[in-house]
Scaffold this motif. Structure first.
Motif, PDB file in Angstrom:
ATOM      1  N   HIS A 157       0.839  -1.208   0.000  1.00 41.27           N
ATOM      2  CA  HIS A 157       0.000   0.000   0.000  1.00 41.27           C
ATOM      3  C   HIS A 157       0.872   1.256   0.000  1.00 41.27           C
ATOM      4  O   HIS A 157       0.605   2.212  -0.753  1.00 41.27           O
ATOM      5  N   LEU A 158       1.915   1.264   0.823  1.00 44.75           N
ATOM      6  CA  LEU A 158       2.830   2.413   0.856  1.00 44.75           C
ATOM      7  C   LEU A 158       3.500   2.614  -0.502  1.00 44.75           C
ATOM      8  O   LEU A 158       3.652   3.752  -0.964  1.00 44.75           O
ATOM      9  N   ALA A 159       3.899   1.511  -1.136  1.00 44.36           N
ATOM     10  CA  ALA A 159       4.524   1.618  -2.458  1.00 44.36           C
ATOM     11  C   ALA A 159       3.539   2.168  -3.478  1.00 44.36           C
ATOM     12  O   ALA A 159       3.882   3.027  -4.302  1.00 44.36           O
ATOM     13  N   PHE A 160       2.295   1.710  -3.423  1.00 41.25           N
ATOM     14  CA  PHE A 160       1.286   2.159  -4.385  1.00 41.25           C
ATOM     15  C   PHE A 160       0.985   3.648  -4.245  1.00 41.25           C
ATOM     16  O   PHE A 160       0.906   4.365  -5.242  1.00 41.25           O
ATOM     17  N   ILE A 161       0.802   4.100  -3.008  1.00 36.34           N
ATOM     18  CA  ILE A 161       0.432   5.512  -2.827  1.00 36.34           C
ATOM     19  C   ILE A 161       1.628   6.432  -3.033  1.00 36.34           C
ATOM     20  O   ILE A 161       1.470   7.659  -3.079  1.00 36.34           O
ATOM     21  N   SER A 162       2.829   5.853  -3.147  1.00 36.26           N
ATOM     22  CA  SER A 162       4.023   6.647  -3.457  1.00 36.26           C
ATOM     23  C   SER A 162       4.267   6.729  -4.957  1.00 36.26           C
ATOM     24  O   SER A 162       5.263   7.322  -5.391  1.00 36.26           O
ATOM     25  N   SER A 163       3.371   6.142  -5.742  1.00 32.40           N
ATOM     26  CA  SER A 163       3.600   6.056  -7.183  1.00 32.40           C
ATOM     27  C   SER A 163       3.640   7.426  -7.853  1.00 32.40           C
ATOM     28  O   SER A 163       4.360   7.619  -8.836  1.00 32.40           O
ATOM     29  N   ASP A 164       2.871   8.389  -7.344  1.00 38.69           N
ATOM     30  CA  ASP A 164       2.898   9.740  -7.912  1.00 38.69           C
ATOM     31  C   ASP A 164       4.290  10.357  -7.798  1.00 38.69           C
ATOM     32  O   ASP A 164       4.754  11.038  -8.714  1.00 38.69           O
ATOM     33  N   TYR A 165       4.933  10.114  -6.672  1.00 41.29           N
ATOM     34  CA  TYR A 165       6.295  10.608  -6.480  1.00 41.29           C
ATOM     35  C   TYR A 165       7.232   9.977  -7.504  1.00 41.29           C
ATOM     36  O   TYR A 165       8.112  10.639  -8.063  1.00 41.29           O
ATOM     37  N   MET A 166       7.024   8.673  -7.770  1.00 40.59           N
ATOM     38  CA  MET A 166       7.864   7.980  -8.739  1.00 40.59           C
ATOM     39  C   MET A 166       7.664   8.557 -10.140  1.00 40.59           C
ATOM     40  O   MET A 166       8.624   8.685 -10.909  1.00 40.59           O
ATOM     41  N   VAL A 167       6.426   8.926 -10.468  1.00 39.45           N
ATOM     42  CA  VAL A 167       6.151   9.526 -11.780  1.00 39.45           C
ATOM     43  C   VAL A 167       6.898  10.845 -11.919  1.00 39.45           C
ATOM     44  O   VAL A 167       7.512  11.131 -12.943  1.00 39.45           O
ATOM     45  N   ARG A 168       6.838  11.663 -10.873  1.00 36.15           N
ATOM     46  CA  ARG A 168       7.540  12.961 -10.911  1.00 36.15           C
ATOM     47  C   ARG A 168       9.048  12.763 -10.982  1.00 36.15           C
ATOM     48  O   ARG A 168       9.753  13.517 -11.655  1.00 36.15           O
ATOM     49  N   LEU A 169       9.543  11.753 -10.275  1.00 34.29           N
ATOM     50  CA  LEU A 169      10.981  11.514 -10.229  1.00 34.29           C
ATOM     51  C   LEU A 169      11.514  10.967 -11.550  1.00 34.29           C
ATOM     52  O   LEU A 169      12.559  11.412 -12.045  1.00 34.29           O
ATOM     53  N   ILE A 170      10.786  10.024 -12.140  1.00 33.58           N
ATOM     54  CA  ILE A 170      11.261   9.334 -13.337  1.00 33.58           C
ATOM     55  C   ILE A 170      10.779  10.014 -14.616  1.00 33.58           C
ATOM     56  O   ILE A 170      11.500  10.095 -15.606  1.00 33.58           O
ATOM     57  N   GLY A 171       9.528  10.494 -14.591  1.00 33.70           N
ATOM     58  CA  GLY A 171       8.955  11.103 -15.786  1.00 33.70           C
ATOM     59  C   GLY A 171       7.930  10.196 -16.441  1.00 33.70           C
ATOM     60  O   GLY A 171       8.075   8.971 -16.424  1.00 33.70           O
ATOM     61  N   GLU A 172       6.893  10.797 -17.031  1.00 32.57           N
ATOM     62  CA  GLU A 172       5.777  10.045 -17.610  1.00 32.57           C
ATOM     63  C   GLU A 172       6.229   9.121 -18.737  1.00 32.57           C
ATOM     64  O   GLU A 172       5.808   7.972 -18.818  1.00 32.57           O
ATOM     65  N   ASN A 173       7.097   9.614 -19.629  1.00 33.84           N
ATOM     66  CA  ASN A 173       7.521   8.790 -20.762  1.00 33.84           C
ATOM     67  C   ASN A 173       8.292   7.556 -20.313  1.00 33.84           C
ATOM     68  O   ASN A 173       8.096   6.453 -20.853  1.00 33.84           O
ATOM     69  N   LYS A 174       9.164   7.724 -19.326  1.00 33.81           N
ATOM     70  CA  LYS A 174       9.927   6.587 -18.825  1.00 33.81           C
ATOM     71  C   LYS A 174       9.030   5.605 -18.089  1.00 33.81           C
ATOM     72  O   LYS A 174       9.275   4.383 -18.113  1.00 33.81           O
ATOM     73  N   ILE A 175       7.992   6.107 -17.435  1.00 29.11           N
ATOM     74  CA  ILE A 175       7.037   5.227 -16.756  1.00 29.11           C
ATOM     75  C   ILE A 175       6.350   4.324 -17.771  1.00 29.11           C
ATOM     76  O   ILE A 175       6.131   3.135 -17.526  1.00 29.11           O
ATOM     77  N   VAL A 176       6.011   4.877 -18.936  1.00 33.46           N
ATOM     78  CA  VAL A 176       5.379   4.072 -19.991  1.00 33.46           C
ATOM     79  C   VAL A 176       6.322   2.959 -20.435  1.00 33.46           C
ATOM     80  O   VAL A 176       5.907   1.808 -20.633  1.00 33.46           O
ATOM     81  N   VAL A 177       7.610   3.287 -20.596  1.00 36.90           N
ATOM     82  CA  VAL A 177       8.602   2.281 -20.981  1.00 36.90           C
ATOM     83  C   VAL A 177       8.700   1.204 -19.905  1.00 36.90           C
ATOM     84  O   VAL A 177       8.724  -0.008 -20.206  1.00 36.90           O
ATOM     85  N   ILE A 178       8.757   1.642 -18.638  1.00 40.22           N
ATOM     86  CA  ILE A 178       8.829   0.693 -17.525  1.00 40.22           C
ATOM     87  C   ILE A 178       7.597  -0.204 -17.508  1.00 40.22           C
ATOM     88  O   ILE A 178       7.679  -1.411 -17.250  1.00 40.22           O
ATOM     89  N   GLU A 179       6.441   0.395 -17.806  1.00 40.09           N
ATOM     90  CA  GLU A 179       5.194  -0.372 -17.843  1.00 40.09           C
ATOM     91  C   GLU A 179       5.291  -1.508 -18.861  1.00 40.09           C
ATOM     92  O   GLU A 179       4.883  -2.638 -18.590  1.00 40.09           O
ATOM     93  N   LYS A 180       5.832  -1.199 -20.061  1.00 40.63           N
ATOM     94  CA  LYS A 180       5.951  -2.216 -21.102  1.00 40.63           C
ATOM     95  C   LYS A 180       6.919  -3.317 -20.673  1.00 40.63           C
ATOM     96  O   LYS A 180       6.662  -4.507 -20.890  1.00 40.63           O
TER      97      LYS A 180
END
Length: 204
Positions: A157-180
């Motif tokens: 749960h802590l990891a999930f609710i911290s996901s917004d921070y990860m998006v800001r840290l890594i960037g939306e485009n890189k998150i899409v790559v990580i998702e794939k």
């Protein structure tokens, strides 16, 4: 008391190895992309609570559930492998998965239970791990198993609710790559579960 402590450490290690919060975070990110923080928190709470309830049920009544319905570990692994593969395949092939195109209500209700709670958090590996620990366990050990799994779900749960921070840290485009990439890994995990189930069913 020392034996209880060692047992607790062993149980926690087993659960965290099969249900790694950091490993699950990209999956959560991919499934909740473009959703606001409140919605993500709601989905996370429901998913982790549902997963805990399911696994707790198997910890307490797992043997009776399997015996009552005539379930087998190979069939459980094969079915779970197919489900996990489908989740990974969906993440790989679509810019925006069919799950993500649902309405707000269906989205919240849908992915909280499946695929997040089942099979990501409370998948065949997690349930089989839990049932392995409950073999010959006394009442105190059952309580320890429940507590350790509750802690693992809290960490998820802590990891999930911290996901917004990860998006800001890594960037939306890189998150899409990580998702794939995570989609590919999840699909491979599902295939491996399927192979294990077939191997146990026909070769052991």
């Amino acid at each position: 008391m020392e034996n209880w402590g060692l047992f607790a450490v062993a149980v926690f290690t087993g659960f965290i190895a099969i249900n790694n919060p950091l490993g699950n975070m990209p999956v959560f990110l991919g499934l909740t992309r473009h959703r606001d923080k409140a919605t993500k928190r709601q989905i996370s709470k429901k998913a982790t609570f549902t997963a805990f309830t399911i696994v707790a049920g198997f910890i307490i009544l797992g043997k009776y559930i399997f015996d009552f319905f005539g379930l087998t570990i190979p069939a459980f692994k094969i079915t779970g492998g197919i489900l996990v593969f489908f989740v990974g395949f969906e993440m790989i092939r679509a810019q925006q998965s069919s799950i993500d195109n649902q309405t707000e209500v269906n989205f919240n209700e849908g992915i909280s239970v499946s695929p997040l709670a089942i099979p990501i958090l409370a998948g065949p590996g997690t349930i089989v791990t839990a049932m392995n620990f409950t073999t010959n366990a006394d009442y105190l050990q059952l309580i320890i198993i429940l507590i350790m799994f509750a802690i693992v779900m809290w960490l998820n749960h802590l990891a999930f609710i911290s996901s917004d921070y990860m998006v800001r840290l890594i960037g939306e485009n890189k998150i899409v790559v990580i998702e794939k990439i995570m989609g590919l890994i999840i699909a491979i995990i599902g295939t491996n579960m399927l192979i294990q189930g077939i191997h146990i069913a026909f070769l052991e």
